[in-house]
Every structure is written in structure tokens, then in C-alpha cells.
Design a protein around this motif. Structure first.
Motif, PDB file in Angstrom:
ATOM      1  N   ARG A 181       0.669  -0.937  -0.016  1.00 23.14           N
ATOM      2  CA  ARG A 181      -0.271   0.005  -0.173  1.00 23.14           C
ATOM      3  C   ARG A 181       0.853   1.485   0.192  1.00 23.14           C
ATOM      4  NH1 ARG A 181      -4.401  -1.540  -1.965  1.00 23.14           N
ATOM      5  NH2 ARG A 181      -5.703   0.136  -1.270  1.00 23.14           N
ATOM      6  N   LYS A 182       1.657   0.739  -1.033  1.00 25.16           N
ATOM      7  CA  LYS A 182       2.808   2.452  -0.620  1.00 25.16           C
ATOM      8  C   LYS A 182       3.122   2.803  -2.337  1.00 25.16           C
ATOM      9  CE  LYS A 182       5.586   2.116   3.343  1.00 25.16           C
ATOM     10  NZ  LYS A 182       6.812   2.396   4.031  1.00 25.16           N
ATOM     11  N   SER A 183       3.773   3.724  -2.684  1.00 28.33           N
ATOM     12  CA  SER A 183       4.368   3.643  -4.128  1.00 28.33           C
ATOM     13  C   SER A 183       5.258   3.234  -4.010  1.00 28.33           C
ATOM     14  CB  SER A 183       4.629   5.385  -4.457  1.00 28.33           C
ATOM     15  OG  SER A 183       5.730   5.835  -3.022  1.00 28.33           O
ATOM     16  N   ALA A 184       5.310   2.610  -6.086  1.00 27.68           N
ATOM     17  CA  ALA A 184       6.864   2.305  -5.759  1.00 27.68           C
ATOM     18  C   ALA A 184       7.187   2.726  -7.705  1.00 27.68           C
ATOM     19  CB  ALA A 184       6.145   0.055  -6.296  1.00 27.68           C
ATOM     20  N   SER A 185       8.808   2.330  -7.471  1.00 28.28           N
ATOM     21  CA  SER A 185       9.437   2.646  -7.890  1.00 28.28           C
ATOM     22  C   SER A 185       8.669   2.096  -9.975  1.00 28.28           C
ATOM     23  CB  SER A 185      10.586   2.768  -8.629  1.00 28.28           C
ATOM     24  OG  SER A 185      11.066   3.568  -7.910  1.00 28.28           O
ATOM     25  N   PHE A 186       8.268   2.960 -11.442  1.00 32.13           N
ATOM     26  CA  PHE A 186       8.026   2.236 -12.327  1.00 32.13           C
ATOM     27  C   PHE A 186       9.509   1.130 -12.719  1.00 32.13           C
ATOM     28  CE2 PHE A 186       4.853   5.786 -12.810  1.00 32.13           C
ATOM     29  CZ  PHE A 186       4.344   5.052 -13.440  1.00 32.13           C
ATOM     30  N   GLU A 187       9.514  -0.011 -13.471  1.00 32.37           N
ATOM     31  CA  GLU A 187      10.092  -0.537 -13.926  1.00 32.37           C
ATOM     32  C   GLU A 187      10.469   0.201 -14.695  1.00 32.37           C
ATOM     33  OE1 GLU A 187       8.935  -4.513 -14.784  1.00 32.37           O
ATOM     34  OE2 GLU A 187       8.003  -5.197 -13.046  1.00 32.37           O
ATOM     35  N   VAL A 188      11.973  -0.792 -15.282  1.00 28.64           N
ATOM     36  CA  VAL A 188      12.502   0.638 -16.615  1.00 28.64           C
ATOM     37  C   VAL A 188      12.189   0.043 -17.852  1.00 28.64           C
ATOM     38  CG1 VAL A 188      14.717   0.278 -17.510  1.00 28.64           C
ATOM     39  CG2 VAL A 188      15.002  -0.155 -15.359  1.00 28.64           C
ATOM     40  N   LYS A 189      11.454  -0.987 -17.746  1.00 28.07           N
ATOM     41  CA  LYS A 189      10.451  -0.873 -19.071  1.00 28.07           C
ATOM     42  C   LYS A 189       9.766  -0.133 -19.963  1.00 28.07           C
ATOM     43  CE  LYS A 189       7.319  -5.054 -17.783  1.00 28.07           C
ATOM     44  NZ  LYS A 189       7.572  -6.184 -18.051  1.00 28.07           N
ATOM     45  N   ILE A 190       8.806   0.136 -18.406  1.00 33.40           N
ATOM     46  CA  ILE A 190       7.805   1.116 -18.086  1.00 33.40           C
ATOM     47  C   ILE A 190       8.426   2.344 -18.599  1.00 33.40           C
ATOM     48  CG2 ILE A 190       5.586   1.725 -16.894  1.00 33.40           C
ATOM     49  CD1 ILE A 190       5.208  -1.077 -18.064  1.00 33.40           C
ATOM     50  N   ARG A 191       9.617   2.796 -18.009  1.00 34.05           N
ATOM     51  CA  ARG A 191      10.068   4.528 -18.316  1.00 34.05           C
ATOM     52  C   ARG A 191      10.416   4.287 -19.249  1.00 34.05           C
ATOM     53  NH1 ARG A 191      12.017   3.151 -12.864  1.00 34.05           N
ATOM     54  NH2 ARG A 191      14.224   3.067 -13.939  1.00 34.05           N
ATOM     55  N   ASP A 192      10.818   3.587 -19.892  1.00 27.81           N
ATOM     56  CA  ASP A 192      10.898   3.408 -21.734  1.00 27.81           C
ATOM     57  C   ASP A 192      10.201   3.344 -22.360  1.00 27.81           C
ATOM     58  OD1 ASP A 192      14.126   3.136 -20.516  1.00 27.81           O
ATOM     59  OD2 ASP A 192      14.085   1.555 -20.981  1.00 27.81           O
ATOM     60  N   ALA A 193       9.536   2.422 -21.978  1.00 35.23           N
ATOM     61  CA  ALA A 193       8.325   2.564 -23.331  1.00 35.23           C
ATOM     62  C   ALA A 193       7.444   4.583 -22.927  1.00 35.23           C
ATOM     63  CB  ALA A 193       6.531   2.143 -23.042  1.00 35.23           C
ATOM     64  N   ALA A 194       7.513   4.863 -21.430  1.00 34.44           N
ATOM     65  CA  ALA A 194       6.447   6.031 -21.113  1.00 34.44           C
ATOM     66  C   ALA A 194       8.187   7.511 -21.622  1.00 34.44           C
ATOM     67  CB  ALA A 194       6.725   5.890 -19.865  1.00 34.44           C
ATOM     68  N   ALA A 195       8.795   7.286 -21.548  1.00 34.37           N
ATOM     69  CA  ALA A 195       9.729   8.135 -22.804  1.00 34.37           C
ATOM     70  C   ALA A 195       9.225   8.575 -24.099  1.00 34.37           C
ATOM     71  CB  ALA A 195      11.241   7.901 -22.134  1.00 34.37           C
ATOM     72  N   LYS A 196       9.267   6.933 -24.721  1.00 31.60           N
ATOM     73  CA  LYS A 196       8.776   6.976 -25.913  1.00 31.60           C
ATOM     74  C   LYS A 196       7.331   8.064 -26.164  1.00 31.60           C
ATOM     75  CE  LYS A 196      11.131   3.038 -27.050  1.00 31.60           C
ATOM     76  NZ  LYS A 196      11.319   1.583 -27.135  1.00 31.60           N
ATOM     77  N   HIS A 197       6.508   7.877 -25.985  1.00 31.17           N
ATOM     78  CA  HIS A 197       4.775   8.584 -25.538  1.00 31.17           C
ATOM     79  C   HIS A 197       5.274  10.203 -25.181  1.00 31.17           C
ATOM     80  CE1 HIS A 197       3.238   4.875 -27.005  1.00 31.17           C
ATOM     81  NE2 HIS A 197       3.768   4.171 -26.768  1.00 31.17           N
ATOM     82  N   LEU A 198       6.288  10.269 -23.835  1.00 35.51           N
ATOM     83  CA  LEU A 198       6.126  11.997 -24.006  1.00 35.51           C
ATOM     84  C   LEU A 198       6.086  12.652 -24.902  1.00 35.51           C
ATOM     85  CD1 LEU A 198       9.126  12.435 -21.483  1.00 35.51           C
ATOM     86  CD2 LEU A 198       6.891  12.175 -21.114  1.00 35.51           C
ATOM     87  N   ALA A 199       4.502  13.298 -24.786  1.00 34.44           N
ATOM     88  CA  ALA A 199       3.891  14.501 -25.423  1.00 34.44           C
ATOM     89  C   ALA A 199       4.952  15.251 -25.884  1.00 34.44           C
ATOM     90  CB  ALA A 199       2.673  15.647 -25.125  1.00 34.44           C
ATOM     91  N   PRO A 200       5.711  16.678 -26.659  1.00 33.82           N
ATOM     92  CA  PRO A 200       6.134  17.620 -26.996  1.00 33.82           C
ATOM     93  C   PRO A 200       5.550  18.873 -26.357  1.00 33.82           C
ATOM     94  CG  PRO A 200       5.656  16.979 -29.166  1.00 33.82           C
ATOM     95  CD  PRO A 200       4.462  15.204 -27.947  1.00 33.82           C
ATOM     96  N   SER A 201       6.891  19.834 -25.488  1.00 33.19           N
ATOM     97  CA  SER A 201       6.271  20.513 -24.559  1.00 33.19           C
ATOM     98  C   SER A 201       5.462  21.627 -25.195  1.00 33.19           C
ATOM     99  CB  SER A 201       7.418  21.422 -24.750  1.00 33.19           C
ATOM    100  OG  SER A 201       8.073  20.464 -23.976  1.00 33.19           O
ATOM    101  N   ALA A 202       5.114  22.057 -26.174  1.00 33.97           N
ATOM    102  CA  ALA A 202       4.320  23.243 -26.335  1.00 33.97           C
ATOM    103  C   ALA A 202       3.086  22.572 -27.118  1.00 33.97           C
ATOM    104  CB  ALA A 202       4.176  24.351 -26.658  1.00 33.97           C
ATOM    105  N   PRO A 203       2.651  21.836 -28.588  1.00 28.00           N
ATOM    106  CA  PRO A 203       1.935  22.192 -29.156  1.00 28.00           C
ATOM    107  C   PRO A 203       0.413  21.191 -28.444  1.00 28.00           C
ATOM    108  CG  PRO A 203       3.937  20.649 -30.066  1.00 28.00           C
ATOM    109  CD  PRO A 203       3.961  21.224 -28.836  1.00 28.00           C
TER     110      PRO A 203
END
Length: 144
Positions: free
Chosen positions: A119-141
Motif C-alpha cells: 500500500r505504498k508508492s513503487a518505482s516504475f520498472e525500467v521497461k515501463i519508463r522506457d516505453a513512457a519516454a517514447k510517448h512523452l508529448a512535445p512541450s508546446a503543441p
């Protein structure tokens, strides 16, 4: 991030309130369904969550209502990932009337990755962070 919708649906008469437009509880529900579709794109699938003992918890949600939706309107939500940190994620949903293209509402959500047993926060696994990094939105548009 993919420009594909994370939710598509219809406003049913029983989802409308006494004023005649979709009640706020249904906006929240449709945004919630969009969350799970976005999460799956990042690897936070139902199978992953069940097998890893992890979960996601919303800790902040800000909704802006722009245009009302009426019974029969077709709804589309597109989502983008704004930020990923070690244990949290921030995303934005845009709900549109699919016929007119008008933005009906936006929802920004901060979610925390959880260890369900502790019942505590947990770090994302590396594979999740890597997948998420590919989906990060550009800052402005804005989303199309």
C-alpha cells in the motif's frame, strides 16, 4: 505520442442530468476508460498489474468543462503523456464531440504507481519508463 483515440463512445440519454447534458460523473468515467487505454500503451496492462502486484492510483485530477455533450453525441478522447517520474505519471486527456470536433472537456491527472500489498508508492520498472519516454508529448503543441 500516438494520435489514436484512447476512448470512443456515445452519450446515452440515461447519462444526462436534469439540465439535459451529460452529467459530470460520466465525464469522469470516460476519462477513466481513456486512462486504462493510455496505460496499456505504456506497458501498464491489466496482465502486468495483476502479475506484478502493482496498481495505479489517481492522486490529483483537474477537469475543465468547455462545451456540453448531449444524448446521442459521439465522444472521442485523445490522451498524451506530459511527464513520468520514478513513481508518478502526469497525463492530459482531451474529450471532443467527434462530429463537430469541439473540445467538450479536458482532464489532467497525476497518478502514482503502487505496490498493492505494501500500500505504498513503487518505482516504475525500467521497461515501463522506457516505453513512457517514447510517448512523452512535445512541450508546446496541442493535440489535433
Amino acid at each position: 505520442m500516438e494520435n489514436e483515440a484512447t476512448y470512443r463512445g456515445t452519450v446515452y440519454p440515461w447519462q444526462c442530468d436534469h439540465v439535459g447534458h451529460m452529467n459530470i460523473m460520466w465525464y469522469v468515467g470516460k476519462f477513466d476508460e481513456a486512462n486504462w487505454n493510455l496505460f496499456a500503451r505504456l506497458g501498464l496492462t491489466p496482465t502486468y498489474l495483476r502479475e506484478s502486484g502493482r496498481g495505479m492510483a489517481a492522486v490529483q485530477q483537474n477537469i475543465a468543462y468547455k462545451r456540453e455533450l448531449l444524448a446521442g453525441d459521439i465522444v472521442e478522447v485523445k490522451s498524451r503523456l506530459l511527464e513520468i517520474r520514478d513513481r508518478s505519471i502526469r497525463l492530459l486527456h482531451e474529450m471532443r464531440n467527434a462530429e463537430t470536433g469541439e473540445i467538450a472537456a479536458t482532464c489532467e491527472i497525476t497518478g502514482v504507481h503502487m505496490d498493492r500489498q505494501a500500500r505504498k508508492s513503487a518505482s516504475f520498472e525500467v521497461k515501463i519508463r522506457d516505453a513512457a519516454a517514447k510517448h512523452l508529448a512535445p512541450s508546446a503543441p496541442a493535440m489535433a
